[in-house]
Design a protein around this motif. Structure first.
Motif, PDB file in Angstrom:
ATOM      1  N   ALA A   1      -0.562   4.232  -6.738  1.00 61.63           N
ATOM      2  CA  ALA A   1      -0.473   5.503  -6.009  1.00 61.63           C
ATOM      3  C   ALA A   1      -1.792   5.832  -5.322  1.00 61.63           C
ATOM      4  N   GLU A   2      -2.910   5.505  -5.956  1.00 55.89           N
ATOM      5  CA  GLU A   2      -4.209   5.750  -5.334  1.00 55.89           C
ATOM      6  C   GLU A   2      -4.437   4.822  -4.147  1.00 55.89           C
ATOM      7  N   ARG A   3      -4.000   3.573  -4.299  1.00 55.48           N
ATOM      8  CA  ARG A   3      -4.095   2.660  -3.155  1.00 55.48           C
ATOM      9  C   ARG A   3      -3.256   3.191  -1.995  1.00 55.48           C
ATOM     10  N   GLY A   4      -2.043   3.650  -2.304  1.00 59.54           N
ATOM     11  CA  GLY A   4      -1.183   4.204  -1.264  1.00 59.54           C
ATOM     12  C   GLY A   4      -1.805   5.407  -0.577  1.00 59.54           C
ATOM     13  N   ALA A   5      -2.455   6.264  -1.357  1.00 63.64           N
ATOM     14  CA  ALA A   5      -3.096   7.449  -0.782  1.00 63.64           C
ATOM     15  C   ALA A   5      -4.224   7.053   0.164  1.00 63.64           C
ATOM     16  N   ALA A   6      -4.976   6.017  -0.197  1.00 64.84           N
ATOM     17  CA  ALA A   6      -6.060   5.555   0.669  1.00 64.84           C
ATOM     18  C   ALA A   6      -5.513   4.992   1.979  1.00 64.84           C
TER      19      ALA A   6
ATOM     20  N   LEU B   1      -3.029  -4.695   1.299  1.00 66.14           N
ATOM     21  CA  LEU B   1      -3.811  -3.678   0.589  1.00 66.14           C
ATOM     22  C   LEU B   1      -2.953  -2.901  -0.400  1.00 66.14           C
ATOM     23  N   ALA B   2      -1.724  -2.585  -0.030  1.00 62.45           N
ATOM     24  CA  ALA B   2      -0.851  -1.802  -0.900  1.00 62.45           C
ATOM     25  C   ALA B   2      -0.533  -2.534  -2.190  1.00 62.45           C
TER      26      ALA B   2
ATOM     27  N   ALA C   1       2.202   2.376   2.577  1.00 65.13           N
ATOM     28  CA  ALA C   1       1.609   3.334   1.634  1.00 65.13           C
ATOM     29  C   ALA C   1       2.671   3.889   0.692  1.00 65.13           C
ATOM     30  N   GLU C   2       3.901   4.041   1.190  1.00 65.13           N
ATOM     31  CA  GLU C   2       5.004   4.532   0.368  1.00 65.13           C
ATOM     32  C   GLU C   2       5.643   3.414  -0.448  1.00 65.13           C
TER      33      GLU C   2
END
Length: 432
Positions: free
Chosen positions: A30-35, A130-131, A80-81
């Protein structure tokens, strides 16, 4: 952004990517997605700036350049989602134990991206990598260095050091990255020749090769369609972005019953289309060489086919009639605003000729017959078949390119699978 003058300069870049890999993989999804969402937001704020760079370096029309940047933003938002909900599965084993299939990041991903749509394509590969917890070294095409540098700066600003790095250099730098034993995935969108070289390199190192390479997409036109509508479809497929699209229409098979009216309408469409310049004069020379060669072998230029006077790299929308499978303009990817046409006696022969090709990226069929549509999508040996819509398709679709067109999923949720590797875990209680 790092300018690479010598392949040895890559050691520090790859070292930083490896060093950052463990912490980024351990970062909650979730933090990776937020970034990544933050990165997408920053990209959206720079649409005008990036579109201007695209226009200047690749020749894209401004409106199309803005659409391309926004497509990249949308792709980043999608991954990201999707990243946080990418999951493995449990297995039904001994009730006293737990058995799992767990996706894990592969490690260091090298992304080698093209000049024809550098932001949208890059955002897909970078977002998925990245995700899923990989670190990335991105080398954009040397034909659009400023676009690649600005994209890298915008995206990396929301990420920890070493997670996303952009390097600049020519084909030798890309080859050195592909050959490095410190790389776990090489994701490449570009020419078939480069893709085959990458596949050979990764076979030696054990890295995964994810390749979307050239296409030679066919358009088959049945006897029962409106020839003017078919011409509009063909023109869109052959002339959009000056033909510099991986899934552009590269060869057309027109049923003899509609061929004359279709060709007349296609010439009119060519005259009405706004055509962007090609990326540079070197590329224009290659496009023109194929056209000149086809004319020498008997093709008839109905419009275009001549180099314009003056500076720049513009090439006119060109329609060639009387083309044959032996001509290079039919055998190879032209990647320019050229619509070569072969007239066929029936739908079956058009389908047969469309299938007889070394590439396997995509194809389009225009028909009112459900029987012919069903026959076409089952028989065409390509990753994507489009019926009655040359650039249509729902979001998230992901296909396997075939043969000379590459291997592996390049888009959609399945790209997350390509960027991960599966570990099976058997967790049993201790002994008695």
């Amino acid at each position: 952004m790092v300018k690479i003058h010598n392949p040895a300069d890559l050691e520090s870049v790859l070292g930083s990517a490896k060093k950052a890999a463990r912490d980024w993989a351990a970062t909650p999804a979730a933090e990776r997605g937020a970034a990544i969402k933050d990165a997408a937001r920053g990209l959206r704020e720079r649409v005008g700036e990036l579109a201007a760079l695209l226009e200047g370096e690749t020749g894209k029309l401004r409106a199309e350049a803005e659409e391309s940047v926004l497509a990249g933003v949308g792709t980043l938002e999608q991954y990201a989602e999707l990243g946080p909900v990418h999951r493995g599965r449990s297995l039904l084993g001994n009730p006293g134990a737990t058995d799992l299939m767990v996706p894990e990041p592969r490690g260091v991903v090298v992304a080698l991206t093209p000049w024809n749509d550098p932001i949208a394509v890059a955002c897909g590969l970078l977002g998925a990598a990245l995700a899923t917890g990989n670190t990335v070294v991105h080398k954009p095409s040397e034909r659009c260095p400023d676009t690649g540098a600005r994209l890298g700066a915008a995206l990396s600003s929301t990420l920890p050091d070493g997670v996303l790095q952009t390097v600049q250099g020519d084909g030798a730098v890309g080859a050195a990255l592909a050959e490095s034993p410190d790389v776990d995935v090489v994701a490449h969108v570009g020419s078939t020749a480069a893709g085959r070289s990458i596949a050979a390199a990764t076979a030696r190192t054990g890295a995964k090769a994810l390749l979307e390479n050239g296409g030679n997409d066919a358009l088959v036109i049945d006897a029962d369609v409106d020839p003017r509508w078919a011409a509009a479809q063909a023109a869109t497929g052959a002339f959009a972005n000056a033909g510099q699209i991986c899934v552009a229409v590269e060869r057309i098979y027109a049923h003899q019953e509609v061929a004359e009216a279709f060709l007349d309408a296609l010439v009119q469409e060519a005259g009405n289309r706004e055509i962007a310049p090609l990326v540079d004069r070197r590329h224009r020379e290659g496009v023109h060489d194929q056209v000149v060669e086809a004319i020498a072998q008997g093709a008839e230029p109905l419009t275009g086919g001549k180099l314009p006077d003056g500076p720049g790299s513009f090439y006119p929308a060109t329609v060639l009639a009387g083309c044959t499978a032996e001509m290079r303009v039919f055998r190879e990817e032209t990647f320019g605003p050229v619509a070569p046409v072969c007239v066929v006696p029936d739908f079956e022969q058009g389908l047969e000729l469309a299938a007889a090709d070394d590439y396997g990226l995509a194809a389009t069929v225009l028909t009112s017959s459900m029987e012919h549509a069903q026959r076409a999508w089952r028989r065409l040996p390509v990753g994507t078949v489009k019926i009655n819509d040359v650039f249509g398709g729902a979001p998230g679709g992901s296909a396997h390119p075939r043969r000379a067109s590459g291997s592996g999923y390049g888009y959609g949720p399945e790209l997350l699978d390509e960027m991960t590797q599966t570990k099976v875990v058997h967790l049993a209680p201790p002994g008695p």
